[in-house]
Design a protein around this motif. Structure first.
Motif, PDB file in Angstrom:
ATOM      1  N   TRP A  27      -0.845   5.131   0.855  1.00  0.00           N
ATOM      2  CA  TRP A  27      -1.176   4.551   2.155  1.00  0.00           C
ATOM      3  C   TRP A  27       0.034   4.636   3.070  1.00  0.00           C
ATOM      4  CZ3 TRP A  27      -4.015  -0.806   1.440  1.00  0.00           C
ATOM      5  CH2 TRP A  27      -5.224  -0.600   0.764  1.00  0.00           C
ATOM      6  N   ASP A  28      -0.222   4.955   4.325  1.00  0.00           N
ATOM      7  CA  ASP A  28       0.829   4.862   5.338  1.00  0.00           C
ATOM      8  C   ASP A  28       0.174   4.908   6.709  1.00  0.00           C
ATOM      9  OD1 ASP A  28       4.095   5.242   5.195  1.00  0.00           O
ATOM     10  OD2 ASP A  28       3.250   5.857   7.118  1.00  0.00           O
ATOM     11  N   ALA A  63      -9.936   0.882   3.527  1.00  0.00           N
ATOM     12  CA  ALA A  63      -9.284   1.749   2.542  1.00  0.00           C
ATOM     13  C   ALA A  63      -9.599   1.299   1.119  1.00  0.00           C
ATOM     14  CB  ALA A  63      -7.780   1.757   2.771  1.00  0.00           C
ATOM     15  N   THR A  91      -4.948  10.285  -0.185  1.00  0.00           N
ATOM     16  CA  THR A  91      -4.188   9.708   0.922  1.00  0.00           C
ATOM     17  C   THR A  91      -5.105   8.996   1.906  1.00  0.00           C
ATOM     18  OG1 THR A  91      -4.334  11.734   2.254  1.00  0.00           O
ATOM     19  CG2 THR A  91      -2.436  11.521   0.764  1.00  0.00           C
ATOM     20  N   TYR A  92      -4.588   7.929   2.505  1.00  0.00           N
ATOM     21  CA  TYR A  92      -5.325   7.154   3.509  1.00  0.00           C
ATOM     22  C   TYR A  92      -4.357   6.703   4.590  1.00  0.00           C
ATOM     23  CZ  TYR A  92      -8.741   6.976  -0.263  1.00  0.00           C
ATOM     24  OH  TYR A  92      -9.610   7.324  -1.256  1.00  0.00           O
ATOM     25  N   ASP A 140      -8.298  -2.476   8.309  1.00  0.00           N
ATOM     26  CA  ASP A 140      -7.828  -1.199   7.752  1.00  0.00           C
ATOM     27  C   ASP A 140      -7.711  -1.287   6.236  1.00  0.00           C
ATOM     28  OD1 ASP A 140      -7.655  -0.231  10.310  1.00  0.00           O
ATOM     29  OD2 ASP A 140      -5.647   0.612  10.050  1.00  0.00           O
ATOM     30  N   ILE A 141      -7.160  -2.404   5.764  1.00  0.00           N
ATOM     31  CA  ILE A 141      -6.978  -2.592   4.324  1.00  0.00           C
ATOM     32  C   ILE A 141      -8.327  -2.637   3.614  1.00  0.00           C
ATOM     33  CG2 ILE A 141      -6.129  -4.178   2.538  1.00  0.00           C
ATOM     34  CD1 ILE A 141      -3.945  -5.013   4.510  1.00  0.00           C
ATOM     35  N   CYS A 195      -1.195  -1.649   7.442  1.00  0.00           N
ATOM     36  CA  CYS A 195      -1.265  -2.821   6.565  1.00  0.00           C
ATOM     37  C   CYS A 195      -1.136  -4.145   7.319  1.00  0.00           C
ATOM     38  CB  CYS A 195      -0.186  -2.726   5.479  1.00  0.00           C
ATOM     39  SG  CYS A 195      -0.559  -1.460   4.240  1.00  0.00           S
ATOM     40  N   THR A 230       1.976   1.570  -0.824  1.00  0.00           N
ATOM     41  CA  THR A 230       1.936   1.408   0.625  1.00  0.00           C
ATOM     42  C   THR A 230       3.258   1.890   1.207  1.00  0.00           C
ATOM     43  OG1 THR A 230       2.768  -0.871   0.496  1.00  0.00           O
ATOM     44  CG2 THR A 230       0.376  -0.568   0.432  1.00  0.00           C
ATOM     45  N   THR A 284     -11.133   3.377  -2.216  1.00  0.00           N
ATOM     46  CA  THR A 284     -10.290   3.555  -3.395  1.00  0.00           C
ATOM     47  C   THR A 284     -10.991   2.837  -4.595  1.00  0.00           C
ATOM     48  OG1 THR A 284      -8.377   3.400  -1.916  1.00  0.00           O
ATOM     49  CG2 THR A 284      -7.951   3.174  -4.268  1.00  0.00           C
ATOM     50  N   VAL A 330      -3.438   3.945   6.822  1.00  0.00           N
ATOM     51  CA  VAL A 330      -3.723   2.513   6.810  1.00  0.00           C
ATOM     52  C   VAL A 330      -2.614   1.765   7.536  1.00  0.00           C
ATOM     53  CG1 VAL A 330      -4.157   0.482   5.365  1.00  0.00           C
ATOM     54  CG2 VAL A 330      -4.860   2.755   4.568  1.00  0.00           C
TER      55      VAL A 330
END
Length: 258
Positions: free
Chosen positions: A66-67, A103, A89-90, A99-100, A94, A42, A107, A92
């Motif tokens: 994630w970012d 994603a 890549t996603y 969103d979590i 956090c 993350t 994944t 997200v």
């Protein structure tokens, strides 16, 4: 069990633990392989997250980045792909549960319940030395980092209580890192750390299942000294360390007070 026997068992366990630690000092440290392992990072679009992704790319891990910043995470992914890593890549946030969850559905679901079921995995918490000592004018930052260290310690204890030995825990506690979060940081005894150096030390620690990584290493003494030293001596030590940075402190114009 009789209380005397329980105390005796505790003492024997403590003595054995010290002897075991002493022996381990002279044994070669075995590094585990993370080639092909899925590594979810993350905050991968900048700073320590980006540098850590590059280190795992060199080790042929499969990266899930994630970012909240799409451009940042794509730049990190491009760097890692050049190294030869497979990267997903996603974007997200956090701070948002939805969103979590979204994603995670996309994944391979490498979160704690799945890890516990497989008894396999490694959870890394990025904290700070500010998670064990208080720093003036960084109250909000210290609070979040104290929470991060507490999370690491509590989850480590919980996994041990559940006798789940295959999930390893690591917590990173560096001093000031050159990420731009704090402007012009300095200290009398610790230089501002370079992001790439921190990432290398972190990954090295992960590969040997090190639970707590303090950078520089002598920073680990701070938490001990805070317990041992009287309050006046603590204040004197803090002043002696000469920690400085640019900060905006809210103040009121006395002429405008009502």
């Amino acid at each position: 069990m009789n209380i005397v026997l329980e105390i005796l068992l505790l003492l024997l366990t403590t003595i054995f633990s010290y002897l075991e630690a002493l022996v381990n000092l002279f044994l070669p440290v075995k590094r585990k392989s993370v080639s092909g392992e899925i590594v979810l990072i993350t905050g991968a679009g900048h700073g320590i997250g980006r540098a850590t992704a590059a280190e795992f790319a060199k080790l042929q891990s499969v990266l899930v980045l994630w970012d909240i910043n799409k451009n940042g995470v794509e730049e990190t992914a491009a760097q890692c792909r050049k190294i030869g890593a497979k990267v997903y890549t996603y974007v997200v946030d956090c701070s948002k549960r939805e969103d979590i969850s979204k994603a995670a559905d996309q994944t391979t679901r490498a979160f704690l319940p799945s890890m516990m079921k497989k008894n396999h995995g490694h959870i890394v918490t990025i904290a700070s030395l500010a998670g064990s000592i208080g720093v003036p004018f960084l109250v909000d930052y210290c609070s979040t980092k104290f929470a991060a260290v507490g999370f690491h310690k509590a989850l480590t204890a919980e996994l041990a209580a559940l006798k789940i030995s295959g999930i390893k825990m690591t917590c990173l506690c560096p001093t000031f890192v050159d990420t731009g979060f704090v402007k012009n940081p300095s200290s009398s005894f610790s230089p501002v750390l370079v992001t790439e150096d921190v990432a290398k030390t972190l990954v090295d620690g992960i590969l040997i299942n090190k639970k707590m990584i303090c950078i520089p290493s002598f920073a680990s003494l701070s938490a001990v000294l805070e317990v041992l030293l009287p309050e006046r001596a603590q204040r004197a030590l803090n002043a002696f360390q000469g920690v400085k940075f640019d900060a905006k402190v809210r103040c009121l114009d006395k002429d405008k007070q009502t």
